[in-house]
Design an enzyme around this catalytic site. Structure first.
Site, PDB file in Angstrom:
ATOM      1  N   GLY A  10       0.827  -1.214   0.000  1.00 33.80           N
ATOM      2  CA  GLY A  10       0.000   0.000   0.000  1.00 33.80           C
ATOM      3  C   GLY A  10       0.854   1.254   0.000  1.00 33.80           C
ATOM      4  N   ARG A  72       0.109  -4.377  -4.954  1.00 36.87           N
ATOM      5  CA  ARG A  72       0.135  -5.568  -4.103  1.00 36.87           C
ATOM      6  C   ARG A  72       0.259  -6.737  -5.072  1.00 36.87           C
ATOM      7  NH1 ARG A  72      -0.919  -4.089   0.943  1.00 36.87           N
ATOM      8  NH2 ARG A  72      -2.360  -2.381   1.367  1.00 36.87           N
ATOM      9  N   GLY A 101       6.411  -2.646   3.632  1.00 34.57           N
ATOM     10  CA  GLY A 101       6.074  -3.208   4.933  1.00 34.57           C
ATOM     11  C   GLY A 101       6.586  -4.630   5.097  1.00 34.57           C
ATOM     12  N   ASP A 102       5.932  -5.391   5.958  1.00 35.24           N
ATOM     13  CA  ASP A 102       6.473  -6.720   6.297  1.00 35.24           C
ATOM     14  C   ASP A 102       6.470  -7.662   5.092  1.00 35.24           C
ATOM     15  OD1 ASP A 102       3.616  -6.558   6.769  1.00 35.24           O
ATOM     16  OD2 ASP A 102       3.740  -8.613   7.468  1.00 35.24           O
ATOM     17  N   THR A 124       4.982   1.268   6.683  1.00 34.21           N
ATOM     18  CA  THR A 124       3.614   0.767   6.767  1.00 34.21           C
ATOM     19  C   THR A 124       2.805   1.741   7.590  1.00 34.21           C
ATOM     20  OG1 THR A 124       2.076  -0.822   7.721  1.00 34.21           O
ATOM     21  CG2 THR A 124       4.291  -0.890   8.592  1.00 34.21           C
ATOM     22  N   ASP A 126       0.309   1.094   9.100  1.00 31.25           N
ATOM     23  CA  ASP A 126      -0.151   0.413  10.319  1.00 31.25           C
ATOM     24  C   ASP A 126       0.877   0.496  11.448  1.00 31.25           C
ATOM     25  OD1 ASP A 126      -2.300  -0.222   8.779  1.00 31.25           O
ATOM     26  OD2 ASP A 126      -1.912  -2.370   8.673  1.00 31.25           O
ATOM     27  N   ASP A 128       3.429  -1.334  12.305  1.00 26.11           N
ATOM     28  CA  ASP A 128       3.654  -2.530  13.111  1.00 26.11           C
ATOM     29  C   ASP A 128       4.838  -3.383  12.654  1.00 26.11           C
ATOM     30  OD1 ASP A 128       2.454  -3.412  10.814  1.00 26.11           O
ATOM     31  OD2 ASP A 128       0.730  -4.355  11.769  1.00 26.11           O
ATOM     32  N   ARG A 170      -4.560  -3.325  10.150  1.00 26.18           N
ATOM     33  CA  ARG A 170      -4.931  -4.693   9.748  1.00 26.18           C
ATOM     34  C   ARG A 170      -4.797  -5.685  10.898  1.00 26.18           C
ATOM     35  NH1 ARG A 170      -5.551  -8.164   5.441  1.00 26.18           N
ATOM     36  NH2 ARG A 170      -5.986  -6.391   4.120  1.00 26.18           N
TER      37      ARG A 170
END
Ligand code: F6P
Length: 343
Positions: A10, A72, A101-102, A124, A126, A128, A170
């Site tokens: 994203g 994605r 991100g991860d 990210t 998020d 995280d 998420r």
């Protein structure tokens, strides 16, 4: 050196600041910077690398999104995607900086373990990723949440309503917790600390008895519906490319309808959705995206592949990609308890 840069997963405000930092530092030192379009797809399919010059990088620090485009893209389906990425790096680049991100960093780590000259950058919304205090995009997201709550407060107070606000997040509740803390939320519901509908309604009742006829309840999109008395789809745990679109589960709307069912409150729902990812980055995101971008460039020229610049104790340090790619950084109890002080 030919240094490739891609953004995957994203988008997030601040990506362009990181791309600019890497690009301008590389150009300053006489390297070639290659922008790869649309994340891993731009290496696994037709190679999309194009040279970035000062003109392409000028003014982008203030812009949201990513000038490279993102996607994605599932490298494991169709099979062989990872091998094609390895070959494309080998054929076209001397180094690759993968911003993501991860999911992205798991691929970066896999590539680096096979000898590819890859460095990561943590992104990210998020917030995280393991092992870093900062991820590109998070500060802008929580600023948008806080501003949205400020606006919702005035209308909630005027109408004596409960406003349920669903945020992104998420698997973890960083956006809800920190955005909610900054925006003065009256209750925050996040995956890390499950609550029941009874607990939510009891809290609203307590506020009502204390003369507070309106409330703002912030709910992270990833909160499990079953703890709230709903039915959870088995797809919830699926991640990344094939992951279920969490906003379509409607956890905010679910909480709102359950509160309204009790009959004591008039309730409205706001799903902040992609507003949290759009627009110009905050100064904090511009500065730290620049710093981690610069850290990635320094790692590339030092030949420190398989690493990712992360933020710890207000500084940028290098960590192994393998450490950052696995697991999730969760909202700690102390932050949740601090939020709860103001419920
Ligand atoms: O992973 C970051 C994130 O912003 C999540 O919070 C959200 O669930 C997801 O991306 C939305 O992704 P998309 O834009 O692909 O719908």
């Amino acid at each position: 050196m030919r240094i490739g840069v891609l953004t995957a997963g994203g988008d997030a405000p601040g990506l362009n600041a990181a791309i600019r930092a890497i690009g301008e530092m590389a150009i300053r030192d006489g390297h070639e910077v290659i922008g790869i379009a649309n994340g891993w797809a731009g290496l696994a399919n037709d190679y999309t690398g194009t040279s970035l010059g000062a003109n392409e990088l000028r003014g982008v620090i203030a812009q949201g999104g990513t000038l490279l485009g993102t996607a994605r893209y599932n490298l494991d389906d169709p099979a062989g995607g990872r091998e094609r990425v390895l070959s494309a790096i080998d054929e076209h680049l001397d180094a690759l900086v993968a911003i993501g991100g991860d999911g992205t960093q798991r691929i970066s780590s896999w590539l680096a373990a096979r000898g590819a000259p890859v460095v990561g950058v943590p992104k990210t919304l998020d917030n995280d990723l393991q092992g870093t205090d900062y991820c590109i995009g998070f500060d802008t997201a929580i600023s948008i949440v806080a501003e949205s709550l400020d606006r919702l407060y005035t209308t909630a107070a005027s109408h004596h309503r409960v406003m349920v606000v669903e945020t992104m997040g998420r698997s973890t509740g960083w956006v809800a917790a920190m955005g909610g803390l900054a925006g003065g939320a009256d209750m925050i519901v996040i995956p890390e600390f499950p609550v029941t509908m009874n607990e939510i309604v009891d809290h609203l009742d307590k506020r009502g008895s204390a003369g507070l006829a309106f409330s703002i309840v912030v709910v992270a999109e990833g909160v499990n519906l079953s703890t709230l008395g709903g039915v959870e789809s088995s797809e919830l745990t699926s991640e990344g490319v094939g992951g279920v679109r969490l906003a379509t589960r409607g956890v905010g709307q679910f909480v709102a309808s359950k509160i309204e069912e009790r009959g004591d409150f008039e309730v409205r729902t706001t799903v902040l959705g992609h507003l949290q990812r759009g627009g110009s980055p905050t100064a904090h995101d511009r500065i730290w995206a620049t710093r981690v971008g610069a850290g990635a460039y320094d790692a590339v020229v030092a030949g420190k592949f398989g690493m990712i610049p992360v933020v710890r104790n207000d500084g940028v340090v290098l960590a192994p990609l393998s450490e950052v790619a696995e697991g999730r950084r969760k909202v700690p109890r102390e932050i949740y308890d601090l939020c709860a002080v103001f419920f």
